[in-house]
Write an enzyme that holds these catalytic residues in place. Sequence first.
Site, PDB file in Angstrom:
ATOM      1  CB  CYS A 148      -0.962  -0.004   1.188  1.00 47.34           C
ATOM      2  SG  CYS A 148      -2.174  -1.327   1.054  1.00 47.34           S
ATOM      3  CG  HIS A 193      -3.043   3.496   1.867  1.00 46.89           C
ATOM      4  ND1 HIS A 193      -3.570   3.115   0.650  1.00 46.89           N
ATOM      5  CD2 HIS A 193      -3.124   2.402   2.683  1.00 46.89           C
ATOM      6  CE1 HIS A 193      -3.944   1.850   0.739  1.00 46.89           C
ATOM      7  NE2 HIS A 193      -3.692   1.397   1.954  1.00 46.89           N
ATOM      8  CG  ASN A 200      -6.563  -0.742   1.052  1.00 47.85           C
ATOM      9  OD1 ASN A 200      -5.953  -0.218   0.121  1.00 47.85           O
ATOM     10  ND2 ASN A 200      -5.960  -1.249   2.111  1.00 47.85           N
TER      11      ASN A 200
HETATM   12  C1  COA Z   1      -9.779  -5.615   9.755  1.00 49.42           C
HETATM   13  C2  COA Z   1     -10.363  -4.592  10.722  1.00 49.42           C
HETATM   14  C3  COA Z   1     -11.365  -3.730  10.013  1.00 49.42           C
HETATM   15  C4  COA Z   1     -11.058  -5.338  11.840  1.00 49.42           C
HETATM   16  O1  COA Z   1     -11.606  -4.409  12.759  1.00 49.42           O
HETATM   17  P1  COA Z   1     -11.365  -4.591  14.310  1.00 49.42           P
HETATM   18  O2  COA Z   1     -12.160  -3.572  14.983  1.00 49.42           O
HETATM   19  O3  COA Z   1      -9.892  -4.619  14.534  1.00 49.42           O
HETATM   20  O4  COA Z   1     -12.030  -5.971  14.553  1.00 49.42           O
HETATM   21  P2  COA Z   1     -11.408  -7.255  15.232  1.00 49.42           P
HETATM   22  O5  COA Z   1     -10.615  -8.018  14.217  1.00 49.42           O
HETATM   23  O6  COA Z   1     -10.764  -6.900  16.540  1.00 49.42           O
HETATM   24  O7  COA Z   1     -12.748  -7.982  15.525  1.00 49.42           O
HETATM   25  C5  COA Z   1     -13.730  -7.456  16.395  1.00 49.42           C
HETATM   26  C6  COA Z   1     -14.957  -8.317  16.268  1.00 49.42           C
HETATM   27  O8  COA Z   1     -15.558  -8.110  14.978  1.00 49.42           O
HETATM   28  C7  COA Z   1     -15.664  -9.361  14.298  1.00 49.42           C
HETATM   29  N1  COA Z   1     -15.452  -9.122  12.873  1.00 49.42           N
HETATM   30  C8  COA Z   1     -14.305  -9.132  12.173  1.00 49.42           C
HETATM   31  N2  COA Z   1     -14.542  -8.873  10.890  1.00 49.42           N
HETATM   32  C9  COA Z   1     -15.877  -8.706  10.778  1.00 49.42           C
HETATM   33  C10 COA Z   1     -16.740  -8.404   9.713  1.00 49.42           C
HETATM   34  N3  COA Z   1     -16.304  -8.239   8.461  1.00 49.42           N
HETATM   35  N4  COA Z   1     -18.055  -8.281   9.974  1.00 49.42           N
HETATM   36  C11 COA Z   1     -18.554  -8.441  11.213  1.00 49.42           C
HETATM   37  N5  COA Z   1     -17.786  -8.734  12.279  1.00 49.42           N
HETATM   38  C12 COA Z   1     -16.463  -8.857  12.069  1.00 49.42           C
HETATM   39  C13 COA Z   1     -14.581 -10.230  14.899  1.00 49.42           C
HETATM   40  O9  COA Z   1     -14.873 -11.592  14.743  1.00 49.42           O
HETATM   41  C14 COA Z   1     -14.639  -9.807  16.338  1.00 49.42           C
HETATM   42  O10 COA Z   1     -15.688 -10.448  17.000  1.00 49.42           O
HETATM   43  P3  COA Z   1     -15.510 -10.991  18.486  1.00 49.42           P
HETATM   44  O11 COA Z   1     -15.234  -9.767  19.315  1.00 49.42           O
HETATM   45  O12 COA Z   1     -16.820 -11.628  18.739  1.00 49.42           O
HETATM   46  O13 COA Z   1     -14.361 -11.926  18.404  1.00 49.42           O
HETATM   47  C15 COA Z   1      -9.261  -3.722  11.347  1.00 49.42           C
HETATM   48  O14 COA Z   1      -8.466  -4.485  12.194  1.00 49.42           O
HETATM   49  C16 COA Z   1      -8.385  -3.083  10.329  1.00 49.42           C
HETATM   50  O15 COA Z   1      -8.795  -2.208   9.609  1.00 49.42           O
HETATM   51  N6  COA Z   1      -7.092  -3.480  10.282  1.00 49.42           N
HETATM   52  C17 COA Z   1      -6.168  -2.892   9.390  1.00 49.42           C
HETATM   53  C18 COA Z   1      -6.436  -3.367   8.005  1.00 49.42           C
HETATM   54  C19 COA Z   1      -5.595  -2.677   7.021  1.00 49.42           C
HETATM   55  O16 COA Z   1      -5.424  -1.498   7.095  1.00 49.42           O
HETATM   56  N7  COA Z   1      -5.047  -3.432   6.071  1.00 49.42           N
HETATM   57  C20 COA Z   1      -4.315  -2.922   5.004  1.00 49.42           C
HETATM   58  C21 COA Z   1      -3.130  -2.165   5.466  1.00 49.42           C
HETATM   59  S1  COA Z   1      -2.574  -1.174   4.201  1.00 49.42           S
END
Ligand code: COA
Length: 334
Positions: free
Chosen positions: A115, A255, A285
């Site tokens: 990215c 980004h 993204n």
């Molecule tokens: C992926 C992302 C959106 C997940 O959000 P988060 O708030 O961190 O969520 P978590 O992974 O901690 O999960 C929280 C809860 O939501 C749930 N969850 C995860 N993805 C889900 C989805 N698509 N829909 C619904 N629930 C979801 C998880 O299972 C978890 O449930 P639990 O508490 O019962 O276990 C976030 O971590 C993120 O944006 N990470 C960076 C990604 C990124 O930038 N990637 C590219 C880099 S350039």
Amino acid sequence: MKRKAYITSTGSYLPESILSNEMICEMVDTSDEWIQERCGVKERRILKDKDKATAYMAAEAAKKALQKGGISKDDIEVIIVATATPEHPFPSTASIVSEMLGIKRAFCFDVSAACSGFLYALNIGARLIESNAYKSVLVIGSDKMSSIMDYTNRNTCVLFGDGAGAVVLKPTNNGFGIGESLLETDGSGYQNLYQKAGGSLFPATADTVLNKEHSISMNGPAVFKMAVENMVGCCKNLLEKHQIQKSEIDYLIPHQANKRIITATADYLEMKMEKVALNIHKYGNTTCASIPICLDEWSSKFKNGDKLILCAFGAGYTYGSTLVTWNSGLEENV
Ligand SMILES: CC(C)(COP(=O)(O)OP(=O)(O)OC[C@H]1O[C@@H](n2cnc3c(N)ncnc32)[C@H](O)[C@@H]1OP(=O)(O)O)[C@@H](O)C(=O)NCCC(=O)NCCS
């Protein structure tokens, strides 16, 4: 004044086909509300044509940039394509783009920095111009993320989309253009965000396909933490190093990984959201394409002399920030 590179024109390409949150909800256990609240995404674009991929989108974005700037393809001396989803493992996607555009004898190569790829490529292009070696550089970010997406994995498939953006760099001596930059890599977390198979360590086998190891694998929370830390950190370090006040920055071009990461960066810079380029709600993204698409969509707002800070974070981990003083081309250029 020192020779610098400036962005003389921009272009972008987004596939027509929309993949909405409602459609994603039919594929995995998620909700429109969750995706919008936790990621800021409403819909993304998907390149559906089986015979088209990253190079096609890159070439389309480049054509628009050339057309907008009234630049002949024959002027282009260098083509740099930033991508995480190259057309083939080799040759470079840039080689294929040169053929698609009918550009002969240019110096063409790809940049792999996930990215942060466009920011890395922009800086390489700018240094090639500053060194006096070249006068006209095409820098493209293009990714067909749908080609490495597992649409049964809700951790990743809600986030990404396809698209491309391009800029043409030319030299200027009016002091404006692509300025100070800070680009870094921290390889310690590379396994938190990667495509495991398909390279030399895990070449494609029936097992790698069955185990879905050709799709993106991500430890979301770990990546999120590092993204906030480094997007904010590299803006802070760049400003401090060059003694630039936050109040001097007119626009933030981040980004587009997650709206919450963007907001954290804007908060650090004490920047109002109307000064922050945002399109994650429309496209998700788009990896290497997100910053040049933002530049294309926002460039009509920029005035000569406006100060922009571009910043990115991506797999690797790669990250960086770059200051750009917008040059509307009205000043005398070399
Ligand atoms: C992926 C992302 C959106 C997940 O959000 P988060 O708030 O961190 O969520 P978590 O992974 O901690 O999960 C929280 C809860 O939501 C749930 N969850 C995860 N993805 C889900 C989805 N698509 N829909 C619904 N629930 C979801 C998880 O299972 C978890 O449930 P639990 O508490 O019962 O276990 C976030 O971590 C993120 O944006 N990470 C960076 C990604 C990124 O930038 N990637 C590219 C880099 S350039």
